[in-house]
Design a protein around this motif. Structure first.
Motif, mmCIF file in Angstrom:
data_model
loop_
_atom_site.group_PDB
_atom_site.id
_atom_site.type_symbol
_atom_site.label_atom_id
_atom_site.label_comp_id
_atom_site.label_asym_id
_atom_site.label_seq_id
_atom_site.Cartn_x
_atom_site.Cartn_y
_atom_site.Cartn_z
ATOM 1 N N MET A 129 -18.594 -13.206 -0.214
ATOM 2 C CA MET A 129 -17.575 -12.485 -0.975
ATOM 3 C C MET A 129 -17.785 -10.986 -0.813
ATOM 4 N N VAL A 130 -16.687 -10.257 -0.638
ATOM 5 C CA VAL A 130 -16.755 -8.806 -0.502
ATOM 6 C C VAL A 130 -15.897 -8.213 -1.612
ATOM 7 N N VAL A 131 -16.446 -7.256 -2.350
ATOM 8 C CA VAL A 131 -15.677 -6.613 -3.411
ATOM 9 C C VAL A 131 -15.319 -5.199 -2.966
ATOM 10 N N ILE A 132 -14.022 -4.909 -2.938
ATOM 11 C CA ILE A 132 -13.557 -3.575 -2.549
ATOM 12 C C ILE A 132 -13.022 -2.873 -3.789
ATOM 13 N N HIS A 133 -13.375 -1.605 -3.912
ATOM 14 C CA HIS A 133 -12.872 -0.839 -5.046
ATOM 15 C C HIS A 133 -12.700 0.601 -4.588
ATOM 16 N N ASP A 134 -11.516 1.174 -4.828
ATOM 17 C CA ASP A 134 -11.257 2.553 -4.433
ATOM 18 C C ASP A 134 -11.656 2.836 -2.992
ATOM 19 N N ALA A 135 -11.215 1.984 -2.084
ATOM 20 C CA ALA A 135 -11.429 2.188 -0.648
ATOM 21 C C ALA A 135 -12.874 2.035 -0.191
ATOM 22 N N LYS A 136 -13.744 1.590 -1.094
ATOM 23 C CA LYS A 136 -15.144 1.409 -0.716
ATOM 24 C C LYS A 136 -15.603 -0.027 -0.945
ATOM 25 N N GLY A 145 -10.441 -7.419 -4.843
ATOM 26 C CA GLY A 145 -10.316 -6.043 -5.286
ATOM 27 C C GLY A 145 -8.937 -5.858 -5.857
ATOM 28 N N LYS A 146 -8.773 -4.807 -6.666
ATOM 29 C CA LYS A 146 -7.481 -4.608 -7.305
ATOM 30 C C LYS A 146 -6.412 -4.268 -6.277
ATOM 31 N N THR A 147 -5.142 -4.383 -6.696
ATOM 32 C CA THR A 147 -4.040 -3.985 -5.833
ATOM 33 C C THR A 147 -4.221 -2.517 -5.437
ATOM 34 N N GLY A 148 -4.086 -2.249 -4.142
ATOM 35 C CA GLY A 148 -4.220 -0.869 -3.674
ATOM 36 C C GLY A 148 -5.649 -0.408 -3.454
ATOM 37 N N SER A 149 -6.618 -1.342 -3.546
ATOM 38 C CA SER A 149 -8.010 -0.927 -3.384
ATOM 39 C C SER A 149 -8.399 -0.757 -1.920
ATOM 40 N N GLY A 150 -7.612 -1.312 -1.005
ATOM 41 C CA GLY A 150 -7.911 -1.151 0.421
ATOM 42 C C GLY A 150 -8.189 -2.462 1.146
ATOM 43 N N LYS A 151 -7.977 -3.599 0.474
ATOM 44 C CA LYS A 151 -8.245 -4.898 1.097
ATOM 45 C C LYS A 151 -7.397 -5.114 2.347
ATOM 46 N N SER A 152 -6.096 -4.873 2.220
ATOM 47 C CA SER A 152 -5.210 -5.119 3.357
ATOM 48 C C SER A 152 -5.513 -4.145 4.491
ATOM 49 N N THR A 153 -5.832 -2.902 4.134
ATOM 50 C CA THR A 153 -6.181 -1.914 5.154
ATOM 51 C C THR A 153 -7.409 -2.385 5.921
ATOM 52 N N VAL A 200 -16.650 2.848 8.815
ATOM 53 C CA VAL A 200 -15.216 2.951 9.084
ATOM 54 C C VAL A 200 -14.493 3.696 7.966
ATOM 55 N N THR A 201 -13.796 4.754 8.367
ATOM 56 C CA THR A 201 -12.952 5.495 7.440
ATOM 57 C C THR A 201 -11.535 5.465 7.994
ATOM 58 N N HIS A 202 -10.582 5.262 7.108
ATOM 59 C CA HIS A 202 -9.188 5.320 7.551
ATOM 60 C C HIS A 202 -8.394 6.209 6.610
ATOM 61 N N SER A 203 -7.785 7.273 7.164
ATOM 62 C CA SER A 203 -6.912 8.091 6.310
ATOM 63 C C SER A 203 -5.489 7.924 6.783
ATOM 64 N N TYR A 204 -4.580 7.825 5.804
ATOM 65 C CA TYR A 204 -3.168 7.768 6.110
ATOM 66 C C TYR A 204 -2.672 9.176 6.351
ATOM 67 N N ILE A 248 -6.678 8.394 1.462
ATOM 68 C CA ILE A 248 -7.772 7.600 2.032
ATOM 69 C C ILE A 248 -7.500 6.118 1.819
ATOM 70 N N GLY A 249 -7.524 5.351 2.902
ATOM 71 C CA GLY A 249 -7.335 3.909 2.802
ATOM 72 C C GLY A 249 -8.665 3.173 2.782
ATOM 73 N N LEU A 250 -9.616 3.665 3.577
ATOM 74 C CA LEU A 250 -10.968 3.109 3.601
ATOM 75 C C LEU A 250 -11.938 4.273 3.672
ATOM 76 N N ASN A 251 -13.020 4.173 2.940
ATOM 77 C CA ASN A 251 -13.943 5.282 2.869
ATOM 78 C C ASN A 251 -15.347 4.845 3.302
ATOM 79 N N ASP A 252 -15.705 5.147 4.532
ATOM 80 C CA ASP A 252 -17.043 4.901 5.043
ATOM 81 C C ASP A 252 -17.521 3.461 4.769
ATOM 82 N N VAL A 253 -16.768 2.524 5.321
ATOM 83 C CA VAL A 253 -17.080 1.118 5.074
ATOM 84 C C VAL A 253 -17.992 0.558 6.166
ATOM 85 N N SER A 254 -19.136 0.017 5.761
ATOM 86 C CA SER A 254 -19.992 -0.716 6.688
ATOM 87 C C SER A 254 -20.158 -2.120 6.128
ATOM 88 N N LEU A 255 -19.986 -3.112 7.013
ATOM 89 C CA LEU A 255 -19.869 -4.465 6.508
ATOM 90 C C LEU A 255 -19.989 -5.458 7.652
#
Lengths: 284, 277, 265
Positions: free
Chosen positions: A215-222, A40-48, A8-12, A21-28
């Motif tokens: 637990m899932v760790v998100i960083h920089d949209a990945k 994950g840090k603020t703005g890392s893509g968790k809410s997206t 899953v990739t999501h671009s604004y 880029i909100g999400l970058n090639d996420v498989s999970l």
């Protein structure tokens, strides 16, 4: 319901000069009936990420499977009710979604949108108001006469009232005092024990250690890591790269390891920590 | 010690409420003291801050700030002595850019522009936000917005700073930068700091903790004595400090000294026990 | 919500960015005025060249300007079609009922289209290169003479700048509330007109509530920072008029003279 993200990739604002880029090639995979924390840090893509699960936003490419529902870039906005009924979502500061003139009507709003009869919705409202720790006498009050903490509980009751199988929580306890925070977290843990899937976005690593099984760790949209909290908090690479912070018990153990103590695996909860210390002090 | 704020028998009830938010409360705060005011959501902490600054008017009782009574006549004078950093970083950012926001308080006091330019620069340097001078608030993180808010307060050189739950909406990173900044300010200049919070860990460096419940002062002591209350703290909506949680679990099996130990002291004690073995 | 390019500032740097906002503001309105002086292919072509040249030196991607047309697309299309088929002519190419297609109609339709493009491009250029606060400063300074008749210019300017400051915040808030209600089963834009109107109640009430709470918090914060009633304040932001601003005005005079010349040619 099993939730599976596939590439899953999501671009604004795709194809515009302001693309991001909100999400970058996420498989999970998020497992059924488990308590999963997303950090994950603020703005890392968790809410997206979590907004994709009930199709509030759609992927630019890739697919998300929620049970037997599939969400793709082509998914249209119609017929999403059955999906959204099953995926309840408590947003950050959810009290801002209240709008009815009584607490009861506000709690009934979701269930009735999803096709529940008025009498069932009333029944549900009664049950939920008690579940979130307020009495039935609150049902006739205006939500706007309540305190902030009480409004938060009413909003949560309004999401739970539709009886969703999966509950997504975006920092549900932000701004609450510690006692209120614990009550709310225990409530969600109980719901999971009753067979719900819980997905929690949080910055509080103690909550992750105390409540989550995965637990899932998100960083920089990945997605950087997926696994059991204990394993992930012991992943040296994630910690040295400053992607993740530790629960307080683990930090305490780290300090002790500078003083002749040794922890093959850092304890992450206070009971693990104190058990380890006792064992090592008694020296067996 | 010289009193800088003196609150006597003050009561305040919100117009739409029956119960008073502040109930016959008396409290003295001394010059250059760092006081933490703690308590549950709705215990009256923020109401107290607004009363001190004359943003709301008490029903009864008196409040003196730096020798002047808080009333219609003195209010602007008193406000110039107090700076408040509020909870929501988005709801207190007045300016369209960082520098405009910092200048707002100075503009209100009619400071000439040349002086203002210097004051704004100095204040931004103090909070380490000088590189963001021309940025708009939307492009800043919560922690950065709060640092700008602190700069805006510092620019007018108040003698009292009130941090009204200023970290409660921030992520751990933002919270840390703001707290570090407050500590650093405290070390660098003479200032009375009142920090309102429900996070017990934030109170560690203050000289005195005041516990509020239902608009009344229920406890008032130095941090060590407050932390000594242990699990009793949950009665007031607070969490037991982490080191005492650890200590109380350890006491069942390990002999530790009585009373509150901070993290370093606790580690020291545990270490001593283990090395004797 | 975020798709509106018109009215959005784009951080950047070029000669257009550096012009005094008051000058830019006046030039934009002046240009929109003289667009109506154009009356033939050459004069429209000349103005179009000028606008494209301004876009070029602004160093902003032309794509932003074309995007700026989009919200106005229906209005443009409607007007152009109206001219195309309803311009009366003695020499129609095609005629059906009340519809008439003629070379005159086609020409006028093309002029109207270019007029739209010119006006939208030039105003987009103003908003892309000028921060909202600069625009509000310009308005304050242009309205200054009204102080004589006791019009509260500074208060109005502060109000305007605060309103501008809170637009993005309210947009975020709206998106958030909409998401929350969609998650509770609200379908926007489904069903009949009444149904649609009703579906906005759960958005509007929370939005009012949070606007009021923001306004209350902000008022408290402003008062605590010593804001009284706008009197006796000094000003941090100053606008400075430079030589390049005089040059820009000069260019406008030149454009006008050339335009008048081409027009009567």
């Amino acid at each position: 319901m099993e939730i599976i993200f596939k590439n899953v990739t999501h671009s604004y604002e795709a194809n515009s000069p302001l693309e991001g880029i909100g999400l970058n090639d996420v498989s999970l995979a998020i497992h059924d009936k488990k308590f999963t924390a997303i950090v994950g840090k603020t703005g890392s893509g968790k809410s997206t990420l979590v907004r994709h699960i009930n199709a509030l936003i759609k992927p630019t490419s890739g697919t998300i499977k929620v049970g037997d529902r599939e969400i793709t870039p082509e998914t249209n906005n119609k017929n999403l009710k059955s999906l959204r009924k099953n995926v309840g979502m408590v947003f950050q500061f959810p009290e801002s979604q209240l709008f009815e003139d009584t607490v009861e009507k506000d709690i009934m709003f979701g269930p009735m949108n999803f096709g529940m009869s008025e009498s069932d919705a009333k029944e549900s409202a009664k049950k939920m108001i008690k579940l979130v720790g307020l009495g039935e006498e609150y049902l006739d009050k205006s939500p706007f006469d309540l305190s902030g903490g009480q409004m938060r509980r009413v909003a949560i009751a309004g999401v739970l009232a539709s009886n969703p199988e999966t509950i997504i929580l975006d920092e549900p306890t932000a701004g609450l005092d510690p006692v209120g925070r614990k009550e709310i977290m225990d409530l969600f843990k109980n719901l999971q024990k009753q067979g719900r899937t819980i997905i929690l976005i949080t910055h509080n690593m103690d909550d992750v250690a105390n409540y989550a099984e995965e637990m899932v760790v998100i960083h920089d949209a990945k997605v950087m890591a997926v696994g059991k909290p204990k394993d992930i908090f012991n992943d040296k690479e994630l910690l040295t790269n400053d992607i993740l912070t530790l629960p307080r018990s683990a930090v305490f153990a780290q300090k002790l390891s500078k003083r002749d103590f040794s922890f093959p695996q850092l304890p992450i909860t206070i009971s693990e920590l104190t058990a380890e210390i006792k064992q090592q002090v008694h020296g067996d | 010690m010289e009193k800088i704020i003196s609150i006597k028998d003050v009561t305040y009830t919100y117009p739409e409420s029956k119960q008073p938010a502040i109930n016959n409360l008396s409290l003295d705060i001394y010059r250059n003291e760092w006081v933490s005011i703690v308590g549950r959501n709705g215990s009256g902490k923020s109401t107290l801050a607004k009363l001190i600054d004359g943003l709301i008017e008490s029903e009864s009782g008196t409040i003196f700030v730096d020798g002047q009574e808080v009333n219609e006549e003195n209010i602007w004078n008193i406000r110039s002595k107090i700076g408040i950093v509020f909870q929501n970083p988005d709801h207190q950012f007045v300016g369209a850019t960082v520098e405009d926001d910092v200048a707002f308080g100075l503009e209100n006091q009619g400071v000439p522009r040349d002086e203002m330019v210097k004051e704004v620069d100095d204040a931004l340097k103090m909070v380490d936000m000088q590189d963001y001078k021309t940025r708009d608030p939307q492009s800043l993180s919560g922690g950065q917005k709060q640092r700008v808010a602190i700069a805006g307060v510092l620019a007018t050189k108040p003698s009292i700073i009130i941090m009204d739950e200023s970290t409660s909406m921030l992520d751990p990173n933002g919270r840390k930068t703001v707290l570090d900044l407050v500590k650093q300010l405290r070390d660098q200049q003479d200032m009375t700091i009142i920090s309102i919070t429900h996070d017990i860990e934030e109170t560690e460096l203050s000289e005195r903790i005041v516990v509020l419940r239902s608009g009344e002062v229920v406890k008032e002591a130095d941090p060590k004595a407050i932390y000594d209350m242990g699990s009793e703290l949950t009665k007031y909506g607070l969490e037991e400090p982490f080191s005492s949680q650890v200590a109380s679990l350890l006491k069942d099996g390990i002999k530790l000294p009585e009373g509150y130990l901070n993290e370093e002291e606790l580690i020291e004690n545990i270490w001593k026990l283990s090395s004797k073995m | 919500m975020n798709k509106l390019i018109l009215g959005r500032y784009l951080p950047g740097d070029s000669i257009i960015y550096r012009l005094d906002p008051r000058g830019k503001f006046l030039i934009t309105f002046y240009f929109i005025g003289i667009v109506f002086l154009a009356n033939n292919v050459a004069s429209y072509g000349f103005l179009l060249l000028f606008v494209l040249f301004s876009v070029y030196i602004s160093k902003i991607n032309l794509g932003f300007f074309i995007k700026g047309l989009r919200p106005m697309l229906w209005l443009i299309l409607f007007t152009v079609l109206l001219q195309l088929f309803f311009t009366p002519s003695n020499d129609p190419i095609w005629h059906w009922g009340i519809l008439t297609l003629s070379t005159d109609g086609m020409r006028i339709a093309a002029y109207i289209f270019i007029r739209f493009v010119l006006i939208i491009f030039i105003s987009t250029l103003l908003t892309l290169t000028t921060t909202p606060i600069e625009i509000s400063d310009s308005i304050e300074s242009i309205l200054k003479p009204l102080k004589v008749i006791k019009f509260p210019v500074t208060q109005v300017a502060l109000m305007l700048s605060i309103a501008l400051r809170f637009v993005p915040l309210l947009i975020d808030e709206t998106t958030k509330i909409m998401d929350a209600q969609r998650a509770r089963g609200v379908d926007f834009g489904e069903g009949g007109v009444m149904q649609r109107i009703k579906s906005f109640v759960p958005i509007l009430i929370p939005l009012f509530v949070s606007s009021f709470s923001i306004a209350y918090d902000l008022a408290i914060a402003m008062e605590s920072r010593g804001y009284k009633d706008g009197e006796g304040r000094s000003k941090y932001r100053v606008l400075s008029w430079a030589r390049r601003d005089n040059v820009a005005l000069g260019v406008m005079i030149l454009i006008t003279i050339i335009l008048l010349f081409i027009r009567s040619y």
